[in-house]
Design a protein around this motif. Structure first.
Motif, mmCIF file in Angstrom:
data_model
loop_
_atom_site.group_PDB
_atom_site.id
_atom_site.type_symbol
_atom_site.label_atom_id
_atom_site.label_comp_id
_atom_site.label_asym_id
_atom_site.label_seq_id
_atom_site.Cartn_x
_atom_site.Cartn_y
_atom_site.Cartn_z
ATOM 1 N N PHE A 59 -6.571 4.817 54.584
ATOM 2 C CA PHE A 59 -5.621 5.793 54.706
ATOM 3 C C PHE A 59 -4.432 3.889 54.559
ATOM 4 N N PHE A 60 -4.895 3.391 54.762
ATOM 5 C CA PHE A 60 -4.308 2.000 54.421
ATOM 6 C C PHE A 60 -3.341 2.191 53.211
ATOM 7 N N VAL B 110 0.407 1.637 51.069
ATOM 8 C CA VAL B 110 1.005 0.620 50.278
ATOM 9 C C VAL B 110 1.085 1.494 48.673
ATOM 10 N N GLU B 111 -0.116 2.373 48.358
ATOM 11 C CA GLU B 111 -0.563 2.456 47.130
ATOM 12 C C GLU B 111 1.448 3.919 46.390
ATOM 13 N N VAL C 279 -3.239 -6.556 59.244
ATOM 14 C CA VAL C 279 -3.552 -5.972 59.934
ATOM 15 C C VAL C 279 -4.819 -6.702 60.516
ATOM 16 N N THR C 280 -5.207 -6.841 61.478
ATOM 17 C CA THR C 280 -5.857 -6.753 62.173
ATOM 18 C C THR C 280 -6.929 -5.347 63.039
ATOM 19 N N ALA C 281 -8.443 -6.036 63.082
ATOM 20 C CA ALA C 281 -9.204 -4.471 63.769
ATOM 21 C C ALA C 281 -9.738 -5.595 64.719
ATOM 22 N N ARG D 136 -8.012 -6.349 48.764
ATOM 23 C CA ARG D 136 -7.337 -5.277 48.142
ATOM 24 C C ARG D 136 -5.200 -5.566 47.980
ATOM 25 N N GLY D 137 -5.202 -6.886 48.694
ATOM 26 C CA GLY D 137 -4.254 -8.171 48.800
ATOM 27 C C GLY D 137 -3.997 -8.164 50.244
ATOM 28 N N PHE D 138 -4.551 -7.264 50.996
ATOM 29 C CA PHE D 138 -4.422 -7.272 52.321
ATOM 30 C C PHE D 138 -4.713 -8.917 53.332
#
Length: 613
Positions: A461-462, A466-467, A476-478, A493-495
């Motif tokens: 989903f993220f 972006v794309e 982005v944290t978890a 992927r660059g996050f």
């Protein structure tokens, strides 16, 4: 004489140009209850913050010290052996704290008293780092934080400061054991005749809750029923400081003391004498059966509406029970939702969907449950966020496999004028520019019928945002649970990713709650988030949910908000509150109407109007 004559404590306790001194209400109580012939040997001083509880405790202990030092032979008078040491002691949560509070106050009092300096030989220039001050005739003023600091000593007076807030694993039990030990020793050593105990213990602590150590002691004192020997001072700030606070004419009522519900404000207005204050269109609400009632001046109405339980403790000085809800009222959350609706923030979910089932046995993805027209727009064949397209997004993922999971994405809007704010001191409304945080997505995700939640679909989903949708992410944290692999994939992927647990500390939730109280947050109406918010519990070291509840969605919201307000981007938005004038080098002429232009404005300025020359 003790509190007014400069020879004793008048320089500190009597009002002057340099000092407020004792508040008149306290002075009246001390003269009434602790004059020369007082037989009181046990006192609890509790109530609201900022009313001088420690100040009163120190004044009482030093008065008893003076009485002892004036005796020709205090050891004989108190039934001790000749040459025995007599101890007066202050105890607090740590030695550092007692130095900064009760013991430090006592040293300041004595430094300004000719009697203590000249007769007791107190040296104001000494630090007394050993917490032991000799005052003549083998009488000592000491301080500490543990029971052994009074163990085996002839303690004639002890002041226990902030006993409700000790540092041990079981603070209430430990504090009560310490108090009980001190009281037992005092009685065993100095109780020589019935009805007279020459020693004294003073417990000073802010109100906490009904199960706290202080309340247990108060219950015991009231059960004894002898106000000539044991008493309780419980005072609200609007009573102790009535001479300095300009109290408003109208008062309101607060209902509390019911185990099944939080304290709450009753509708209706009253005079200070509790008679009705008629206001057109306002009814006088009857309290629930069994509830206790506190009358409070209108000055504090906004704070009690926001959090009645905390306000009862900190303002009225009343210890309360209840359910320890983190949000006793969600009135601020509702106001923020209303502001968001006025700003045009919409729920991106397709109609009829509230919780998204995302598992491997379901071919649908997260984006299949979203109405793309609500949050995306197309500019010259490029798809981008419809709201604040250049803003960086901040997200938090609360992962799960079988229960619910939460995903929240928000962004910093910039400074906006917030109207309808309430001054907590005066109750007056005002407006102010404040940094605003707006939510793009508040998603609750569940497992499928047979398969667990697909972590891969959440990370995808993220990637899709972006794309395919033109979103830019700042961070982005978890949480800790099963987040290692998704975060690694996103980082590749660059996050910019990080782990952040809402269960390890209260920092994230405290910031989120403050954001609502200050009306900085713009969420859309997401029912699962609201249900969880209403039931969040303050469990002491962390914010928790009821046994039959969840907090996955609120975890995600609080985590995303915390990431946003702690970002580097925030500092670039803290600029002058007033909008500036922005120009563009594509202006060709100042004659007539200028052509429409497109300029990148700072975050927070949403609309560009057509200008004329």
């Amino acid at each position: 004489e003790f509190v007014t004559d400069p020879y004793w404590m008048g320089s500190t306790l009597h009002k002057s140009e340099d000092s407020e001194g004792l508040f008149p209400a306290w002075k009246e109580l001390l003269i009434r209850d602790f004059d020369f012939d007082s037989k009181i040997h046990n006192l609890v001083v509790t109530g609201s913050l900022g009313i001088g509880k420690t100040y009163i405790m120190v004044a009482i202990i030093l008065y008893r010290v003076v009485l002892a030092t004036l005796l020709r032979n205090p050891q004989v008078f108190f039934g001790l052996g000749r040459g025995s040491k007599i101890i007066y002691n202050f105890l607090s949560v740590t030695k550092q704290v007692v130095t900064e509070t009760a013991f430090g106050d006592a040293m300041n009092f004595m430094a300004n008293s000719p009697y203590f300096v000249e007769e007791c030989k107190f040296n104001p220039d000494l630090k007394y780092t050993d917490f032991r001050i000799p005052l003549g005739n083998n009488i000592y003023l000491t301080a500490g934080s543990k029971g052994w600091h009074v163990l085996g000593r002839n303690v004639l007076g002890v002041g226990l400061d902030e006993g409700n807030w000790r540092n041990e694993a079981n603070p209430d039990t430990t504090a009560y054991e310490l108090y009980n030990e001190v009281r037992t020793r005092i009685a065993n050593r100095f109780q020589k005749m019935a009805g007279f105990l020459p020693a004294i213990s003073v417990l000073a602590s802010s109100a906490k809750d009904e199960s706290s150590f202080t309340e247990k002691v108060i219950t015991e004192i009231r059960a004894a029923g002898d106000s000539t020997q044991q008493i309780v001072y419980r005072n609200a700030i609007y009573r102790i400081k009535a001479h300095t606070i300009q109290l408003k004419d109208r008062w309101f009522r607060v209902a509390y003391g019911l185990k099944s519900m939080e304290p709450f404000v009753l509708s209706g207005w009253y005079h200070a004498d509790k008679s009705l204050y008629p206001v057109e269109g306002v009814e006088h609400e009857e309290p629930p059966k069994g509830a206790s009632i506190e009358y409070v001046p209108e000055n504090y109405f906004a704070e009690f509406r926001r959090n009645a339980r905390v306000s009862l403790q900190s303002i009225a000085g009343i210890s309360t029970g209840g359910s320890n809800l983190f949000f006793p009222s969600i009135i601020d959350v509702e106001r923020c939702i209303e502001f968001a609706e006025l700003d045009g923030v919409v729920n991106p979910m397709k109609k009829g969907f509230e919780i998204i089932p995302v598992s491997m046995d379901d071919p649908a993805h997260v984006w299949d449950y979203l109405d793309h027209k609500k949050f995306l727009t197309r500019v010259q064949s490029q798809i981008m966020p419809a709201r604040h397209p250049t803003a960086r997004r901040y997200a938090h993922i609360d992962l799960a496999t079988k229960a619910l999971a939460g995903v929240a994405v928000c962004h910093l809007v910039g400074r906006k004028l917030v109207e309808g704010l309430i001054n907590r001191q005066t109750g007056d409304a005002f407006s102010e520019y404040r940094l605003i945080v707006e939510y793009d997505f508040i998603l609750t995700i569940s497992a499928g019928k047979t398969k667990p939640i697909s972590l891969e679909k959440i990370q995808n989903f993220f990637f899709w945002l972006v794309e395919r949708c033109g979103y830019r992410f700042g961070k982005v944290t978890a949480d800790q649970f099963q987040s290692e692999m998704p975060l690694q994939m996103m980082e590749s992927r660059g996050f910019n990713v990080d782990k952040f647990s809402l269960d390890r500390n209260k920092e994230g939730y405290n910031a989120w709650k403050t954001g609502f109280e200050e009306l900085r947050i713009r969420p859309y109406r997401q029912q699962q988030m609201l249900r969880e918010t209403e039931k969040l519990l303050d469990a002491g070291k962390k914010i928790d949910h009821p046994a039959d509840g969840s907090k996955d969605t609120t975890d995600a919201c609080a985590g995303a908000y915390f990431a946003a307000i702690n970002s580097d981007e925030k500092t670039t938005l803290l600029v002058d509150d007033q909008p500036g004038l922005y120009t563009d080098n594509r202006w060709k002429s100042l004659e007539g109407e200028a052509p429409p232009i497109s300029i990148d404005l700072p975050l927070g300025y949403d609309k560009v109007k057509r200008f004329t020359g």
